[in-house]
Design a protein around this motif. Structure first.
Motif: not given
Ligand code: NAD
Length: 512
Positions: A198-200, A229-231, A405-407, A477-479
């Motif tokens: 599921k891509p963004a 589609g949407f998250g 905060d992460e900007v 909180a990073s993973g």
């Molecule tokens: P996001 O969390 O808004 O969305 C990421 C994906 O999750 C999208 O495909 C979205 O549709 C989906 N999603 C959203 N709500 C969901 C739900 N309730 N259930 C299932 N899927 C859902 O993130 P973003 O804004 O697309 O990306 C930016 C963020 O990603 C930043 O916080 C960045 O730091 C992080 N990031 C982390 C890494 C890493 O390796 N740690 C790498 C790249 C990006």
């Protein structure tokens, strides 16, 4: 090059390459890839994806819902036994063919990614090649995926092996989406898992291309399925589907927490790569010229939309004024422009909503009493899209929001520190723990600080340089979990223990 030969006009060449691709994209739209077929959404609904350069609609995209996810999960489930049982050497060959297919379309992928995400060509030119490397690296590891340990005891011969966990869900964000998706999908396929991706929703274009290239390369139908589609709709349904055994997620910390809750009833295994507020610590004994290059690169490349960006500069007070003076000049000189222009260093941000979020931190900085030394405004760039001025905030304290905060934009916060203890305390004072960067000439100190930093990945006297066998992931909180090399297989596979008796041990006899 001979002096008389004019330099090739890469900007024009990129536009020429993109034009027919965009025409085709608009005409075809973007469907899901389910069981090897390109299909529209079961509801018939679409959403549009627009370019951050000028807000032009690039394509109408199938809007997936729980029904589409169910079809895709079932396709992945059907394809799983044959893919799991395929000889590793054959799987390896197929994944190398995927890498070949990506390389053959690398230039197309680069321009499409620039136009769909706003990332500058100078960085995207190599993104597809890196994606192909992900497939090659894990293709070569196919033959090791099932490896285990031999741990004999007196009475038993004990061996462990690994088996693929089953169909998995991969959910990816919009920053460098092609490269990031392959970083997840390649190891999953190499492990023998089938995938629903599921891509963004803000960057669906190259995910669609990836699904098609994987099919063209001869990977069996249903092994990689892509649902757009949407998250909260398609993404949520994927995390809740009982046939999906694990979720590999890259995105925001808050989304990770939601996914953990959504996946709990079906006991999903999760792997999370989340946000960061990474420190780069520069001590006064460092090679300050190299440190400056790395500081600028690690926050202003990729529009600062990068999880590993060093968004907090911790600079030792004794050299702060001089360092900030040079830094200020460099930030002022950054070239904001059209993403297809090879001279561009910072392109437009992904989406209007993200631009608003980044810009909201200009006021946050001022209200908290920090100084916006450079930038601090939207930028009027070509196409009139979501451009922002590269921004430098100085005079910040560790407890300010711009330091916490992460900007996720071209936005650097500078915080001075006194000594080693002070630097470590400030570095660790955030909820995130993805990466840390340390610049010093004292190797003992470099190692002490590396030990003390609460972060999953630390670079000493270096910017972030990727090496595929190394563990990639964050703390706090990073993973949760690590990718890379064998670490990826730990996630996508179950470890199975097999114990064979030597026939010598005593078995308790009951019921005699
Ligand atoms: P996001 O969390 O808004 O969305 C990421 C994906 O999750 C999208 O495909 C979205 O549709 C989906 N999603 C959203 N709500 C969901 C739900 N309730 N259930 C299932 N899927 C859902 O993130 P973003 O804004 O697309 O990306 C930016 C963020 O990603 C930043 O916080 C960045 O730091 C992080 N990031 C982390 C890494 C890493 O390796 N740690 C790498 C790249 C990006």
């Amino acid at each position: 090059m001979d002096k008389a030969t004019p330099k090739p006009d890469v900007f024009q060449a990129n536009r020429d390459r993109a034009a027919p691709l965009l025409k085709q994209l608009k005409a075809d739209g973007i469907g899901h890839m389910i069981g090897g077929e390109t299909v529209p959404a079961s509801s018939g609904e679409t959403f549009d994806t627009a370019s951050p350069i000028d807000n032009s609609v690039l394509a109408y995209v199938a809007r997936g819902n729980a029904n589409d996810i169910d079809h895709a999960a079932k396709a992945a489930q059907r394809a799983f036994p044959a893919w799991r049982d395929m000889p590793a050497a054959k799987r390896k060959k197929l994944l190398h063919r995927v890498a070949d297919a990506i390389e053959a379309r690398a230039d197309d992928i680069a321009v499409l990614e620039c136009i769909d995400t706003g990332q500058a060509y100078r960085f995207m030119a190599k993104a597809a090649i890196r994606a192909a490397e992900n497939f090659r690296f894990f293709a070569d590891k196919c033959t090791e995926a099932r490896d285990g340990l031999n741990t004999p005891s007196d009475e038993h011969w004990n061996v462990s092996t690994r088996v693929p966990i089953g169909p998995v869900g991969v959910i990816t964000p919009w920053n460098t989406p092609f490269m990031l998706s392959t970083w997840k999908i390649a190891p999953a396929l190499a492990a023998g898992c089938t995938v629903v991706h599921k891509p963004a929703e803000w960057s669906p274009v190259t995910a669609d291309l990836l699904a098609k290239l994987v099919k063209e390369a001869g990977v069996p139908d249903g092994v990689l399925n892509t649902v757009h589609g949407f998250g909260e709709e398609a993404g949520k349904a994927l995390t809740e589907h009982p046939a999906i055994k694990a979720i590999a997620f890259v995105g925001e910390t808050a989304t990770g927490a939601a996914i953990m809750a959504q996946g709990a009833p079906t006991l999903k295994r999760v792997h999370f790569e989340l946000g960061g507020k990474n420190p780069v610590i520069v001590f006064d004994d460092a090679d300050l010229d190299r440190a400056l290059d790395a500081v600028v690169f690690m926050i202003y490349s990729l529009n600062g939309e990068r999880c590993t960006s060093s968004s907090r500069l911790l600079i030792q007070s004794s050299v702060a004024d001089k360092f900030i003076e040079k830094l200020t000049a460099r930030v002022k000189a950054l070239k904001v422009g059209h993403p297809l222009d090879p001279a561009t260093e910072v392109g437009p941000l992904i989406h209007e909503r993200h631009l608003d979020k980044v810009c909201s931190y200009f006021d946050v900085a001022r209200k908290d009493g920090a100084t916006v030394a450079v930038g601090g405004k939207p930028y009027d760039g070509p196409g009139g899209g979501h451009y922002v001025q590269p921004t430098l905030v100085t005079g910040a304290r560790a407890d300010m929001r711009v330091a916490q905060d992460e900007v996720f934009g071209p936005f650097l916060t500078v915080i001075p520190f006194k000594d080693e203890t002070d630097a470590i305390e400030i570095a660790n004072s955030v909820r995130y723990g993805l990466t840390g960067y340390v610049w010093t000439g004292d190797m003992g100190r470099a190692l002490r600080v590396a030990d003390a930093l609460e972060a999953g990945m630390i670079w000493l006297n270096s910017e972030n340089v990727r090496h595929l066998p190394t563990p990639f992931g964050g703390m706090k909180a990073s993973g949760i979990g690590r990718d890379g090399g064998d670490y990826s297989f730990e996630f996508y596979m179950e470890t199975k223990h097999v114990s064979l008796a030597r026939g010598t041990h005593k078995i308790q006899r009951l019921g005699l």
